[in-house]
Motif scaffolding. Structure first.
Motif, PDB file in Angstrom:
ATOM      1  N   ALA A  91      39.323  46.871  31.184  1.00 34.18           N
ATOM      2  CA  ALA A  91      39.128  47.661  29.962  1.00 34.18           C
ATOM      3  C   ALA A  91      37.877  48.540  30.018  1.00 34.18           C
ATOM      4  N   PRO A  92      36.733  48.047  30.528  1.00 28.76           N
ATOM      5  CA  PRO A  92      35.548  48.920  30.568  1.00 28.76           C
ATOM      6  C   PRO A  92      35.729  50.174  31.408  1.00 28.76           C
ATOM      7  N   TYR A  93      36.703  50.182  32.312  1.00 30.31           N
ATOM      8  CA  TYR A  93      36.920  51.346  33.182  1.00 30.31           C
ATOM      9  C   TYR A  93      37.989  52.292  32.645  1.00 30.31           C
ATOM     10  N   GLY A  94      38.688  51.885  31.590  1.00 26.96           N
ATOM     11  CA  GLY A  94      39.739  52.729  31.029  1.00 26.96           C
ATOM     12  C   GLY A  94      40.972  52.832  31.893  1.00 26.96           C
ATOM     13  N   LEU A  95      41.192  51.867  32.787  1.00 23.97           N
ATOM     14  CA  LEU A  95      42.342  51.909  33.688  1.00 23.97           C
ATOM     15  C   LEU A  95      43.620  51.558  32.930  1.00 23.97           C
ATOM     16  N   PRO A  96      44.627  52.433  32.925  1.00 25.61           N
ATOM     17  CA  PRO A  96      45.895  52.101  32.246  1.00 25.61           C
ATOM     18  C   PRO A  96      46.675  51.061  33.033  1.00 25.61           C
ATOM     19  N   LEU A  97      47.420  50.211  32.304  1.00 24.85           N
ATOM     20  CA  LEU A  97      48.155  49.114  32.918  1.00 24.85           C
ATOM     21  C   LEU A  97      49.635  49.173  32.540  1.00 24.85           C
TER      22      LEU A  97
END
Length: 298
Positions: A91-97
């Motif tokens: 979440a802190p990196y903004g990576l979509p899942l």
């Protein structure tokens, strides 16, 4: 036509309980998904722990922090528990899942494993729905010192000891006294977590777009103590007044042996988890399917 995403990270189950035929099945599925994504034109890496546990050494591996900085999509193959753990960390990196469901319920891993190829291909081409889910930031304070700090995508749960009676909890919201409750415990749940433990104790379902938390007692001594929905701007404080061996759980993270006087504070995290869903996805379809509601309609 190639994938919209250039660098895709794969995550799978890698806890020690996955052994034998289940381990082989997970290895085979991850390898199939990796080959599928590669054929579409994306570079594939495996999360380090997933690679080590499954014994997949045909692909580059990266640590979680490296994935957050270098990849532009994460594919999570497993159940909701796997997704919870991965979601908190990226979440802190903004990576979509994107979640491929190899578990049972699958509220947040919504692509059935049997249908991943036909469902995933258009998503990798850019045809998807995106949503963001809020998280809780919780801390445990003892003698004015923070002794535990964690994020939770589902819930924060304060429980009585396994062999003791009820726990007594003093609850404040935004510095205002709410109540002192005697119960088996107390749940603070996000909208995502409203379909989890909170639901089993009578808490309401909350649409994930709502800005709120559920505060739900577990088997309260006074039956008029009911679940309540609070704004997600609230700061909740829970103090252990009495009760032996109380514990706190933050999704899958636990802190045992809370002491009398310990305070658990819960507020909104500054980070959100990004989920990508198939085009046309909506929350009510998920509820109907997973909760076996009557599916008749127009």
């Amino acid at each position: 036509m190639k994938s919209k995403f250039r660098h895709v990270a794969l995550f799978g189950k890698h806890h020690t309980t996955v052994t034998g035929p289940a381990l082989e099945s997970s290895r085979r599925v991850l390898d199939d998904v990796a080959q599928f994504v590669s054929r579409i034109g994306a570079d594939v890496v495996l999360e380090e722990g997933t690679s080590e546990h499954l014994g997949l050494n045909l692909y580059p591996t990266l640590k979680m922090s490296e994935i957050g900085k270098q990849c532009d999509l994460g594919l999570v193959v497993g159940g909701d528990g796997t997704m919870l753990g991965i979601g908190r960390q990226v979440a802190p990196y903004g990576l979509p899942l994107i979640g491929i469901n190899q578990g049972r319920l699958g509220f947040i891993t919504d692509i059935p494993i049997e249908q991943y190829a036909q469902t995933l291909k258009p998503m990798l081409m850019g045809n998807f729905e995106e949503e963001q889910r809020s998280m809780l930031h919780a801390q445990v304070w003892r003698d004015k010192h923070c002794v535990f700090d964690a994020f939770a995508l589902n819930d924060v749960v304060v429980n009585r000891g396994a062999t003791s009676g009820m726990v007594e909890l003093r609850i404040e919201v935004d510095g205002r006294f709410v109540a002192t409750q005697r119960a088996d415990g107390l749940i603070v749940a996000t909208p995502t977590g409203s379909t989890a433990y909170s639901l089993s104790v009578g808490g309401p379902l909350m649409h994930p777009n709502l800005g709120g938390w559920v505060l739900a007692p577990i088997a309260p001594h006074t039956l008029s103590n009911r679940p309540i929905v609070l704004p997600d701007t609230s700061k909740i404080s829970i103090e252990i007044v009495s009760g032996r061996d109380a514990s706190a759980n933050f999704d899958m993270q636990s802190l045992a042996s809370l002491m009398i006087g310990d305070q658990i504070t819960v507020e909104q995290s500054s980070h959100k988890v990004r989920f990508l869903h198939p085009q046309g996805w909506n929350y009510f379809d998920t509820l109907r399917k997973k909760m076996h509601w009557n599916e008749g309609g127009a």
